[in-house]
Scaffold this motif. Structure first.
Motif, PDB file in Angstrom:
ATOM      1  N   GLN A   2       0.663  -1.030   0.175  1.00  0.00           N
ATOM      2  CA  GLN A   2       0.311   0.168  -0.090  1.00  0.00           C
ATOM      3  C   GLN A   2       0.923   1.416  -0.151  1.00  0.00           C
ATOM      4  O   GLN A   2       1.935   1.554   0.576  1.00  0.00           O
ATOM      5  CB  GLN A   2      -0.928  -0.282   1.126  1.00  0.00           C
TER       6      GLN A   2
ATOM      7  N   GLU B 177      -4.577   2.398  -2.592  1.00  0.00           N
ATOM      8  CA  GLU B 177      -5.606   1.371  -2.125  1.00  0.00           C
ATOM      9  C   GLU B 177      -4.415  -0.117  -2.092  1.00  0.00           C
ATOM     10  O   GLU B 177      -3.124   0.360  -2.878  1.00  0.00           O
ATOM     11  CB  GLU B 177      -6.324   0.871  -2.622  1.00  0.00           C
ATOM     12  N   ARG B 178      -4.572  -0.424  -0.381  1.00  0.00           N
ATOM     13  CA  ARG B 178      -3.562  -2.111  -0.842  1.00  0.00           C
ATOM     14  C   ARG B 178      -3.986  -3.041  -2.339  1.00  0.00           C
ATOM     15  O   ARG B 178      -5.274  -2.984  -2.242  1.00  0.00           O
ATOM     16  CB  ARG B 178      -4.409  -2.560   0.558  1.00  0.00           C
ATOM     17  N   GLU B 179      -3.274  -3.254  -2.491  1.00  0.00           N
ATOM     18  CA  GLU B 179      -3.023  -4.118  -4.083  1.00  0.00           C
ATOM     19  C   GLU B 179      -1.982  -5.379  -4.043  1.00  0.00           C
ATOM     20  O   GLU B 179      -1.091  -5.374  -3.193  1.00  0.00           O
ATOM     21  CB  GLU B 179      -2.692  -2.814  -4.958  1.00  0.00           C
TER      22      GLU B 179
END
Length: 126
Positions: free
Chosen positions: A39, A44-46
């Motif tokens: 992140q 956003e977290r990926e």
């Protein structure tokens, strides 16, 4: 319950490399699917990479050919070798685990994970 602790982050110049480690405790994780996520600030977290219970792997396109995920079940540890690092790889990297016997790496990449580490910062300077 599975506890995950990451290590190995740091500051590196573009083109350099780092090796992240994630040590698990609480359960032997031979039957778990394991993943690395990241992140970046304001994003956003990926998903980055996953490895299934049999050792098959899947990567997001932006890291293919540069990053390698691996696992050592005897040591309850999952690794992320990151080569040819780019400034856009800068992020907090977290490892995650989910019980995954029979779940392929492809399926893991689209699955919710149950256990998460706190993360380790990776900063790549240009």
């Amino acid at each position: 319950q599975v506890q995950l602790v990451e290590s190995g982050g740091g500051l590196v110049q573009a083109g350099g490399f780092l090796r992240l480690s994630c040590a698990a405790s609480g359960r032997t994780f031979g039957g778990y699917g394991l993943g690395w996520f990241r992140q970046a600030p304001g994003q956003e977290r990926e998903f980055v990479a996953v490895i299934d219970w049999e050792g098959a792997t899947t990567y997001t396109d932006s890291v293919k050919g540069r990053f390698t995920i691996s696992r050592d079940n005897a040591e309850n540890t999952v690794y992320l070798q990151m080569n040819s690092l780019k400034p856009e790889d800068t992020a907090v990297y977290c490892c995650a685990a989910v019980f995954g016997v029979g779940i392929s790496a492809y399926e893991l990449a689209h699955r919710e994970f149950d256990y998460w580490g706190q993360g380790t910062q990776v900063t790549v300077s240009s």
